[in-house]
Design an enzyme around this catalytic site. Structure first.
Site, PDB file in Angstrom:
ATOM      1  CG  MET A 164      -3.308  -0.739  -6.840  1.00 34.09           C
ATOM      2  SD  MET A 164      -2.418  -2.017  -7.753  1.00 34.09           S
ATOM      3  CE  MET A 164      -1.298  -2.646  -6.517  1.00 34.09           C
ATOM      4  N   GLY A 180       6.565   5.273  -9.563  1.00 35.27           N
ATOM      5  CA  GLY A 180       6.054   5.887  -8.342  1.00 35.27           C
ATOM      6  C   GLY A 180       6.452   5.067  -7.125  1.00 35.27           C
ATOM      7  N   GLY A 181       6.703   5.738  -6.013  1.00 40.43           N
ATOM      8  CA  GLY A 181       7.021   5.025  -4.772  1.00 40.43           C
ATOM      9  C   GLY A 181       8.347   4.307  -4.871  1.00 40.43           C
ATOM     10  CG  ASP A 182      11.091   0.651  -3.340  1.00 44.07           C
ATOM     11  OD1 ASP A 182      12.058   1.144  -2.735  1.00 44.07           O
ATOM     12  OD2 ASP A 182      11.161  -0.404  -3.994  1.00 44.07           O
ATOM     13  CB  VAL A 209       6.507  -1.562  -3.061  1.00 44.15           C
ATOM     14  CG1 VAL A 209       5.161  -1.760  -2.371  1.00 44.15           C
ATOM     15  CG2 VAL A 209       7.648  -1.691  -2.069  1.00 44.15           C
ATOM     16  CE  LYS A 235       4.127  -1.754 -16.083  1.00 43.27           C
ATOM     17  NZ  LYS A 235       4.013  -1.612 -14.654  1.00 43.27           N
ATOM     18  CG  ASP A 275       5.144   3.410 -14.028  1.00 38.36           C
ATOM     19  OD1 ASP A 275       5.464   3.016 -15.157  1.00 38.36           O
ATOM     20  OD2 ASP A 275       5.250   2.726 -13.002  1.00 38.36           O
ATOM     21  CB  THR A 325       6.895   2.305  -0.656  1.00 40.76           C
ATOM     22  OG1 THR A 325       5.645   1.743  -1.081  1.00 40.76           O
ATOM     23  CG2 THR A 325       7.071   2.011   0.823  1.00 40.76           C
TER      24      THR A 325
HETATM   25  N1  SAH Z   1       5.389   1.308  -6.302  1.00 37.86           N
HETATM   26  C1  SAH Z   1       4.342   2.110  -5.680  1.00 37.86           C
HETATM   27  C2  SAH Z   1       3.010   1.396  -5.646  1.00 37.86           C
HETATM   28  C3  SAH Z   1       2.432   1.086  -7.013  1.00 37.86           C
HETATM   29  S1  SAH Z   1       0.802   0.395  -6.948  1.00 37.86           S
HETATM   30  C4  SAH Z   1       4.787   2.522  -4.278  1.00 37.86           C
HETATM   31  O1  SAH Z   1       5.786   1.990  -3.765  1.00 37.86           O
HETATM   32  O2  SAH Z   1       4.166   3.408  -3.694  1.00 37.86           O
HETATM   33  C5  SAH Z   1      -0.199   1.834  -7.057  1.00 37.86           C
HETATM   34  C6  SAH Z   1      -0.918   2.094  -5.764  1.00 37.86           C
HETATM   35  O3  SAH Z   1      -0.077   2.771  -4.838  1.00 37.86           O
HETATM   36  C7  SAH Z   1      -2.116   2.992  -5.875  1.00 37.86           C
HETATM   37  O4  SAH Z   1      -3.257   2.299  -6.316  1.00 37.86           O
HETATM   38  C8  SAH Z   1      -2.287   3.456  -4.440  1.00 37.86           C
HETATM   39  O5  SAH Z   1      -2.877   2.451  -3.654  1.00 37.86           O
HETATM   40  C9  SAH Z   1      -0.853   3.606  -4.000  1.00 37.86           C
HETATM   41  N2  SAH Z   1      -0.367   4.998  -4.115  1.00 37.86           N
HETATM   42  C10 SAH Z   1       0.674   5.403  -4.854  1.00 37.86           C
HETATM   43  N3  SAH Z   1       0.890   6.731  -4.694  1.00 37.86           N
HETATM   44  C11 SAH Z   1      -0.029   7.167  -3.817  1.00 37.86           C
HETATM   45  C12 SAH Z   1      -0.312   8.443  -3.238  1.00 37.86           C
HETATM   46  N4  SAH Z   1       0.401   9.534  -3.557  1.00 37.86           N
HETATM   47  N5  SAH Z   1      -1.349   8.533  -2.353  1.00 37.86           N
HETATM   48  C13 SAH Z   1      -2.079   7.428  -2.030  1.00 37.86           C
HETATM   49  N6  SAH Z   1      -1.852   6.202  -2.556  1.00 37.86           N
HETATM   50  C14 SAH Z   1      -0.836   6.063  -3.426  1.00 37.86           C
END
Ligand code: SAH
Length: 235
Positions: free
Chosen positions: A160, A86-88, A91, A55, A35, A116
């Site tokens: 978001m 990104g993140g987990d 989630v 996406k 992503d 996350t």
């Molecule tokens: N799977 C991801 C989330 C995906 S949804 C996770 O676990 O983090 C995408 C949203 O995650 C963004 O709109 C924002 O709200 C948040 N986000 C992701 N990375 C971020 C960051 N570095 N700083 C602040 N918000 C973040």
């Protein structure tokens, strides 16, 4: 040889938040579908072919079905594939959808958890989600559709949220007083990191011009921010 798919969490920020397992998979995968929400320094650790499949507002859109079809085709061709998010991955990352599609196609897969943003973006700034006497619960929800009710918790983390701050204010006022502290955390762990502190009544203006990705955290714990915010991050 049978291929395999790893659904890998890249963490919310730079490579220091990667798990050792995620690093190993990134080094071993022959193809990495990622992503746009993955930090460039994390992508740089991948040894295989990098395929962007952005996406949900991040980069060029690739339909979810096309992504899962591609994962399945690559694995059937015997490739080791990392699907990097990104993140987990589980989630708000559609990890569950991809896992189900892989299971139904009979493709071996493994999920590699990541830090996350819903939790890590706060703790990286030195901010607690729970705090004795202030918050004994937290909830994470998407702020994407403010027509839906928000979950009940002492600390509320909304992902978001940026395009929906006006509607979210109305929803938040059903749960919190106008004076409840909140913070908008943008690009935590990325270049251009920004933190804005305010109160529920300061929405939507508080978010004006803030870069994405950003999240909104609401609750009394945010009142500790003034004291706890890690000043050495240049905030
Ligand atoms: N799977 C991801 C989330 C995906 S949804 C996770 O676990 O983090 C995408 C949203 O995650 C963004 O709109 C924002 O709200 C948040 N986000 C992701 N990375 C971020 C960051 N570095 N700083 C602040 N918000 C973040």
């Amino acid at each position: 040889m049978r291929g395999k798919v790893y659904l890998v969490g890249a963490g919310f920020g730079g490579p220091e938040h990667l798990t050792l397992k995620a690093l190993r998979v990134l080094e071993e995968a022959e193809v990495v579908l990622h992503d746009r929400l993955v930090h460039p320094e994390v992508l740089a650790l991948a040894k295989g072919e990098l395929v962007p499949v952005g996406k949900e507002g991040y980069g060029e859109k690739t339909p979810q079905e096309a992504i899962t079809e591609r994962l399945i085709a690559l694995a059937r061709a015997g490739r080791t594939v990392a699907r990097l998010k990104g993140g987990d991955p589980m989630v708000f990352g559609r990890g569950g959808e991809e896992a189900l599609a892989l299971r139904r196609a009979g493709i071996p897969f493994e999920v590699v958890p990541g830090a996350t943003s819903a939790v890590g973006a706060l703790s990286a700034l030195g901010l607690p989600l729970t705090h004795r006497g202030l918050a004994r619960s937290f909830a994470v929800a998407t702020g994407h559709d403010p027509s839906l009710p928000l979950p009940q918790a002492d600390t509320l983390v909304l992902l978001m949220p940026l395009h929906a701050l006006e509607g979210l204010k109305e929803r938040l006022l059903e749960r919190f007083s106008p004076k409840t502290p909140l913070a908008l955390l943008a690009r935590v762990g990325w270049p251009g990191e920004a933190v804005r502190l305010g109160r529920v009544e300061d929405l939507p203006g508080l978010g004006a011009g803030l870069p994405s990705p950003a999240l909104l955290v609401v609750g009394e714990v945010v009142g500790l921010y003034g004291e706890l915010l890690q000043k050495d991050r240049g905030l």
